[in-house]
Motif scaffolding. Structure first.
Motif, short mmCIF file in Angstrom:
data_model
loop_
_atom_site.label_atom_id
_atom_site.label_comp_id
_atom_site.label_asym_id
_atom_site.label_seq_id
_atom_site.Cartn_x
_atom_site.Cartn_y
_atom_site.Cartn_z
N GLU A 125 0.87 -1.17 -0.09
CA GLU A 125 0.12 -0.20 -0.06
C GLU A 125 0.94 1.18 -0.14
OE1 GLU A 125 0.25 -1.55 4.35
OE2 GLU A 125 0.19 -2.28 2.46
N PHE A 126 2.22 1.12 0.08
CA PHE A 126 3.17 2.17 0.29
C PHE A 126 3.75 2.31 -1.13
CE2 PHE A 126 2.26 1.59 4.69
CZ PHE A 126 1.81 2.63 5.16
N ARG A 127 3.64 3.19 -1.89
CA ARG A 127 4.33 3.12 -3.29
C ARG A 127 5.29 4.58 -3.41
NH1 ARG A 127 1.40 0.63 -7.38
NH2 ARG A 127 3.66 0.74 -8.62
N PHE A 128 6.17 4.49 -4.17
CA PHE A 128 7.20 5.38 -4.43
C PHE A 128 7.28 5.85 -6.12
CE2 PHE A 128 8.39 3.75 -0.47
CZ PHE A 128 8.95 4.73 0.18
N ASN A 129 6.68 7.11 -6.16
CA ASN A 129 6.50 7.48 -7.50
C ASN A 129 7.36 8.55 -7.82
OD1 ASN A 129 5.40 8.15 -10.15
ND2 ASN A 129 3.56 9.14 -9.34
N GLY A 130 8.35 8.28 -8.86
CA GLY A 130 9.42 9.42 -9.21
C GLY A 130 8.88 10.32 -10.23
N GLY A 131 7.89 9.85 -10.67
CA GLY A 131 7.40 10.90 -12.08
C GLY A 131 7.73 10.54 -13.28
N THR A 161 -1.14 -2.19 -15.90
CA THR A 161 -1.65 -1.83 -14.32
C THR A 161 -0.41 -1.05 -13.69
OG1 THR A 161 -1.22 -3.85 -13.34
CG2 THR A 161 -3.29 -3.62 -14.35
N SER A 162 0.57 -1.54 -13.99
CA SER A 162 1.86 -0.81 -13.21
C SER A 162 2.67 0.20 -13.94
CB SER A 162 2.86 -1.91 -12.93
OG SER A 162 4.11 -1.38 -12.28
N THR A 163 2.55 1.40 -13.43
CA THR A 163 2.89 2.33 -14.25
C THR A 163 3.80 3.61 -13.22
OG1 THR A 163 0.68 3.73 -13.96
CG2 THR A 163 1.36 2.58 -15.98
N LEU A 164 4.15 3.14 -12.27
CA LEU A 164 4.86 3.94 -10.97
C LEU A 164 6.38 3.38 -10.80
CD1 LEU A 164 2.10 4.55 -8.52
CD2 LEU A 164 2.86 6.08 -10.48
N TRP A 165 7.18 4.16 -10.77
CA TRP A 165 8.38 3.72 -10.44
C TRP A 165 9.12 4.70 -9.68
CZ3 TRP A 165 6.70 3.44 -15.52
CH2 TRP A 165 6.45 2.07 -16.17
N ALA A 166 10.04 4.34 -8.77
CA ALA A 166 11.00 5.48 -7.95
C ALA A 166 11.96 5.98 -9.01
CB ALA A 166 11.53 4.68 -6.75
N HIS A 167 12.65 4.86 -9.66
CA HIS A 167 13.75 5.27 -10.77
C HIS A 167 13.16 4.15 -11.82
CE1 HIS A 167 16.39 7.68 -8.21
NE2 HIS A 167 15.90 7.02 -7.19
N GLN A 168 12.86 4.67 -13.18
CA GLN A 168 12.52 3.91 -14.05
C GLN A 168 13.74 2.84 -14.51
OE1 GLN A 168 11.40 4.89 -18.26
NE2 GLN A 168 9.28 5.11 -17.10
N ALA A 169 15.08 3.34 -14.45
CA ALA A 169 16.04 2.57 -15.06
C ALA A 169 16.35 1.49 -13.63
CB ALA A 169 17.04 3.30 -15.32
N GLY A 170 15.92 1.66 -12.73
CA GLY A 170 16.25 0.80 -11.45
C GLY A 170 16.90 1.43 -10.39
N VAL A 171 16.43 0.96 -9.28
CA VAL A 171 16.95 1.69 -8.10
C VAL A 171 18.13 0.81 -7.64
CG1 VAL A 171 16.38 2.40 -5.78
CG2 VAL A 171 14.67 2.20 -7.46
N ASN A 172 19.46 1.48 -7.35
CA ASN A 172 20.59 0.74 -7.02
C ASN A 172 21.30 0.83 -5.52
OD1 ASN A 172 22.50 -1.26 -8.20
ND2 ASN A 172 24.05 0.30 -8.36
N ALA A 173 20.68 2.01 -4.88
CA ALA A 173 21.31 2.27 -3.71
C ALA A 173 20.14 3.02 -2.93
CB ALA A 173 22.52 3.18 -3.86
#
Length: 453
Positions: free
Chosen positions: A10-16, A35-47
């Motif tokens: 229920e907690f999501r992170f949307n980087g825009g 159905t999934s269109t939200l990413w913190a970092h679209q290229a992948g979160v590394n740290a």
């Protein structure tokens, strides 16, 4: 409750960023998931890095060289679902980082600054509030990791790079003050002692782990040897003056070492390597405690692995837990006998990717790149309130190469949706069986509906 973390989707992170997720379906083929269109970092979160004072500011680094800052208190009603938006973004540029972020950490005494290393060979210091670089250091080689002491006043940052020498950067003078040269391969892991401010442990691709006293001319005070279950004092490695003599050669692992951490009290060092072994060492003597974590450990990334032990005060002495990112799951392990306490699953698809709005598509093997601990009320304290409005020991945040930051929270004991993991040890399964039997007896005696008059 440390044994009962569960996913909190229920907690999501949307980087825009915009696009459509791509994931493997039940037949194993790659298909779009609109159905999934939200990413913190679209290229992948590394740290990831989380400040330890209030547990409020989370910093994430992407494979696209971007950095985002998140306020975890942004949610007005933490008992309901919430999608976080970054309070600041640092995009790729010539003045920031040019290549993927490899490691993040906060300044140890103040959350007003944090540090980052990147494949672009630099270490940078950032002002958190302004989201602007305060200093930049050229390390000369691809940087895999860095570490700053949680207790020291010397403000030295130990950087691990492709070069076999550990680079110490002084944040006060703004210079490279010292080089620790003894390894024969790239440095993938560095960790300062939480008890002694001048003691540093480093791990190399050649399988060695060395312990340094940076005040000494020679530097190295010990090497960890996986065949040593006795320690320095019982192997004739103490000289006539009572000082330890360094081994001429020793290997902690038979493959590259890419994970190092200490317990909060500084009593033990934990190392992890590509030989799929996690080892626990007595920090005072250097002996291998022979804790066996079994054949389920997976570790194949040529990058630094973040792991942590349960904070002091949340478990009895000798009962500490180790939280380990096992490629596509998080394992909660007993630090001293190695058995699996819990497996945290629900970390997303095995294969994932993104189809961006421009039509570009990529697919990758999804894995956990970093995990951080949020103590109750911030830091490692065992009291206070955290996400959800009730007392609990903490929360876990994990970074994934599918671009997501995921949240894990403790669940109440005896929840009906609790699943038994067949791979857990016999003692855990027996406890679960007894609890279920007691629940059944209670329900039979009391019935489903209880009325008080």
């Amino acid at each position: 409750m440390l044994h009962s973390f569960r996913p909190a989707p229920e907690f999501r992170f949307n980087g825009g960023e915009r696009g459509t997720a791509i994931r493997d379906d039940e037949e194993g083929s790659i298909a779009p998931d609109p159905t999934s269109t939200l990413w913190a970092h679209q290229a992948g979160v590394n740290a990831l890095a989380l400040e330890r004072f209030d547990g409020r500011i989370l910093v994430s680094g992407g494979l696209d060289a971007s950095i985002k800052i998140w306020d975890l208190e942004q949610c007005g009603n933490p008992s309901k679902a919430h999608t976080y938006a970054p309070i600041a973004k640092i995009s790729r540029s010539d003045q920031t980082h040019k290549f993927g972020i490899t490691h993040l950490s906060f300044y140890p005494f103040d959350s007003a600054a944090f540090l980052s290393t990147s494949y672009d060979q630099t270490l940078k210091v950032w002002a958190t509030e302004r989201a602007a670089a305060s200093a930049s250091f050229n390390l000369g080689f691809k940087a895999y990791t860095h570490a700053i002491s949680p207790i020291a006043s010397h403000l030295l940052v130990a950087c691990g790079t492709q070069h076999p020498a550990v680079r110490l950067v002084d944040l006060r003078s703004g210079s490279n003050v010292q080089v620790l040269a003894s390894h024969s391969g790239a440095i993938l892991a560095t960790a300062w002692s939480p008890r002694h401010e001048h003691v540093l442990a480093t791990g190399s691709v050649n399988g060695t782990v060395k312990v340094w006293d940076i005040r000494r001319a020679g530097g190295v005070v010990g090497m960890l040897d996986h065949e040593d279950s006795l320690g320095l004092y019982y192997n004739g490695l103490i000289d006539a003056n009572g000082k330890p003599r360094s081994r001429a050669s020793a290997r902690a692992h038979t493959a590259p070492v890419n994970g190092l951490t200490w317990t909060d009290d500084g009593a033990y060092i934990i190392s992890a390597g590509h030989d799929r072994r996690i080892r626990v060492w007595d920090a005072a003597t250097g002996k291998n405690t022979l804790a066996s974590f079994g054949p389920s450990i997976r570790n194949s990334q040529l990058a630094s692995v973040t792991m942590f032990t349960s904070p002091v005060g949340l478990t009895h002495p000798g009962k500490e837990l180790l939280f380990w990112p096992n490629e596509t799951e998080i394992l909660v392990l007993d630090l001293h006998d190695g058995h699996v306490v819990t497996k945290l699953r629900g970390t997303g698809p095995t294969v994932a990717g993104v189809r961006s709005t421009s039509g570009a598509q990529r697919t990758i093997k999804n894995r956990i790149a970093s995990i951080v601990w949020r103590g109750a009320g911030g830091g490692g304290s065992s009291s206070g309130v955290v996400m959800g409005g009730s007392n609990m020991p903490g929360a876990i945040f994990s970074a994934h190469l599918d671009g997501q930051i995921r949240t894990w929270l403790p669940r109440l004991e005896g929840e009906e949706d609790e699943d038994e993991d067949e791979s857990l040890d016999e003692a855990s399964k027996e406890r679960a069986k007894k609890r279920k039997a007691l629940d059944d007896v209670f329900n039979d005696l009391m019935g489903k509906k209880i009325t008080f008059t």
